[in-house]
Enzyme design. Sequence first.
Site, short mmCIF file in Angstrom:
data_model
loop_
_atom_site.label_atom_id
_atom_site.label_comp_id
_atom_site.label_asym_id
_atom_site.label_seq_id
_atom_site.Cartn_x
_atom_site.Cartn_y
_atom_site.Cartn_z
CG HIS A 41 5.87 -1.65 -27.39
ND1 HIS A 41 5.23 -2.53 -26.53
CD2 HIS A 41 5.04 -0.60 -27.55
CE1 HIS A 41 4.06 -2.00 -26.18
NE2 HIS A 41 3.92 -0.83 -26.79
CB ALA A 42 3.08 -1.93 -32.11
CG HIS B 252 -3.40 1.06 -30.92
ND1 HIS B 252 -4.13 1.45 -29.82
CD2 HIS B 252 -2.20 1.67 -30.79
CE1 HIS B 252 -3.40 2.25 -29.07
NE2 HIS B 252 -2.20 2.40 -29.62
CD GLU B 253 0.88 1.26 -32.97
OE1 GLU B 253 1.14 2.47 -33.09
OE2 GLU B 253 0.87 0.69 -31.87
CG HIS C 192 -1.15 6.27 -32.68
ND1 HIS C 192 -1.69 7.02 -31.68
CD2 HIS C 192 -0.76 5.11 -32.09
CE1 HIS C 192 -1.63 6.35 -30.53
NE2 HIS C 192 -1.08 5.18 -30.75
CD GLU D 7 -1.78 5.67 -27.21
OE1 GLU D 7 -1.96 4.61 -27.82
OE2 GLU D 7 -0.74 6.36 -27.32
CG HIS E 25 4.18 1.62 -22.13
ND1 HIS E 25 4.07 0.29 -22.48
CD2 HIS E 25 3.53 2.32 -23.08
CE1 HIS E 25 3.36 0.19 -23.60
NE2 HIS E 25 3.02 1.40 -23.99
CE1 TYR F 157 -1.03 3.18 -25.20
CE2 TYR F 157 0.24 3.51 -23.21
CZ TYR F 157 0.17 3.47 -24.58
OH TYR F 157 1.29 3.71 -25.33
O1 X8Z Z 1 1.69 0.51 -26.26
C1 X8Z Z 1 0.64 0.31 -26.85
C2 X8Z Z 1 0.57 0.50 -28.36
C3 X8Z Z 1 1.46 1.56 -28.84
S1 X8Z Z 1 0.95 3.16 -28.37
C4 X8Z Z 1 0.95 -0.79 -29.03
N1 X8Z Z 1 -0.46 -0.12 -26.18
C5 X8Z Z 1 -0.43 -0.36 -24.74
C6 X8Z Z 1 0.44 -1.56 -24.40
O2 X8Z Z 1 0.83 -2.31 -25.30
O3 X8Z Z 1 0.72 -1.77 -23.21
C7 X8Z Z 1 -1.77 -0.37 -26.75
C8 X8Z Z 1 -2.59 -0.94 -25.65
C9 X8Z Z 1 -1.87 -0.63 -24.37
ZN ZN Z 2 -0.76 3.81 -29.25
#
Ligand code: X8Z
Ligand code: ZN
Length: 630
Positions: free
Chosen positions: A371-372, A401-402, A405, A429, A529, A539
């Site tokens: 997960h990024a 996105h990354e 941050h 975010e 998450h 988000y």
């Molecule tokens: O978790 C993330 C990022 C890292 S903060 C990749 N996002 C949420 C997800 O993947 O569920 C970005 C969009 C929403």
């Molecule tokens: Zn993020």
Amino acid sequence: MLRTFPAILALALTAACATSTQTTPAPAMTPAATETATTMPQTETPTAPAAPTADDALRFVNEAEARLATLNVEAARAQWVASNFITEDTQLIAAKENERFIGAGVELAKEAAKYDSLQLPYDVRRKLDLIKLKLTSPGPADPEKTAEMTRIAADLEAIYGAGKYCPPGKSGDDCLDIGEIGKIMRESRDPKRLLEVWRGWHTVSPEMRDKYARYVSLMNEGSRDLGYRDVGAMWRSKYDMPPDAFATEIDRLWNQVKPLYDSLHCFVRSNLTKRYGADVVAPGKPIPAHLFGNIWAQEWGNIYDVVAPKNLPSAGYDVTKILEKRKDITELEMVRIGERFFTSLGFDPLPKTFWERSLFTKPKDRDVVCHASAWDLDDDQDLRIKMCIEKTEEDLTTIHHELGHNFYQRAYATQPFLYKESANDGFHEAIGDTIALSVTPGYLKQIGLIQKEPPAAADIALLLRDAMDKIAFLPFGVMMDKWRWKVFSGEVSPADYNKAWWDLRLQYQGIAPTGARGEEFFDAGAKYHIPANVPYARYFLARILQFQFHRALCQTAGYDGPLNRCSIYDNKEAGARLAKTLEMGASRPWPDALEVLTGQREMDATAIVDYFRPLKNWLDQQNQGQTCGW
Ligand code: X8Z
Ligand code: ZN
């Protein structure tokens, strides 16, 4: 992740700090006066402890800040290793560091509350408030319980990170990890295969269920010790407003955008029915959860081809196909493209160590948390991302996105530790996503990815493609924490975890699972998450804020035209305005930062609604004669 370090994480703090062995107060925070022995009571009789003074508060804040900063760096390094090498030992080491951090965080939060009734200078008061709210997973007073809690946390994240679906009779290399599952969800149009793989991924989470329930109970105990009703109330207290007002704010913003979602849902469903038949996608009913091109049905852009009418003037390009073809654009080069956008705005290039220490592609020989995430290992220049990049449009967006941050982290690196954070977590975010909104056809042409800019007639197609990601996400962004808030408050008990999950998926997203999903499953745990305990309202806020930011930055750049065609690439005025906001970190309440960036003090969904207005009109025409809703 972290809890602190990765910008996405959550356990402990949220930003890593500088070299951090400093133990002396920074000059600006030196006490105005020092108490001397002569001011102490001159009697032998035991007396009640003296009431704390403003000087005590200042001294406490300085020491707490230095201590947290040190522990944060140590926990960040352990967490980095644990996420890059998932083994029993790395999990234990990370849990231990996290335990130290949380132990200190709880102790300091309690201490900070002793100064609640004092009149204090602005920075001292703000830092005390930040100390009280720093933890995402507060530990109970009993250190053994905190140790248990951090081990569960490490365990949950490792189960997710190493999770695989092994089809019946298969093992080893024949099992599918989340990357392979994602590819099938993206590309397959066979509803049986999609359902099999969807169910397959959801076999990863049932083993988390009991651990998660215990985790919740331990965090709740910790939050009550700190004076909150439950962890949900603590999470909702981080927005410079009372927790109930925050919940109302989420509902207000959601109601602003809901009509747009309803129109999109209606349109997508009728086209899915055309494609798969009414026995798979029934008109007037919720849409089956496995048909959206995304395992969580959180963004739907991958099935654009399934729903877009054949006669709609098209954009004429597909970024994923272009990336697949262009052998010169490696995964690393995709990150360079992202970096160049930021430098075009006036930001400095990323440090050499970013390129040496980041993880860009999935290692073949070990399990990592794919997960990024974006990391700030030392609260200074040691910035990194950790991603298993694939050559897709989705991952190009995630790279932006990354990097958002990382550029935020560097912009606030000169702030004191407790201000090394975003204005609110939605800001963190939203930054990279704001930049990604400037990845327009015009920009793609400028950087040589496409040859021709599509005409204005292609705007509906472009907006539809965007909406399938951005608008589709909104109810998912709301329901994730609605579920957790109920779980944390006890309104939903472990016996009803799955039922409550699907009730909310239905209520907000209008989607449903195919087949019964009883309590033998733990479908929430199949979303990163939840096991990683990263709050999710951020988000949702980011989806609203990024359009507000984009609108303001385009105005700053002097742009006057449809917002979906605006790119701030290479515009130094827009870059300077953005930088000014980022540099503030968490030093002021978020409305101040919002005002610097947009001139507004309120989060406002009119920007996203206006952006998609032409699409909304078009969708409503397409939906005529349909029975919308579910
Ligand atoms: O978790 C993330 C990022 C890292 S903060 C990749 N996002 C949420 C997800 O993947 O569920 C970005 C969009 C929403
Ligand atoms: Zn993020």
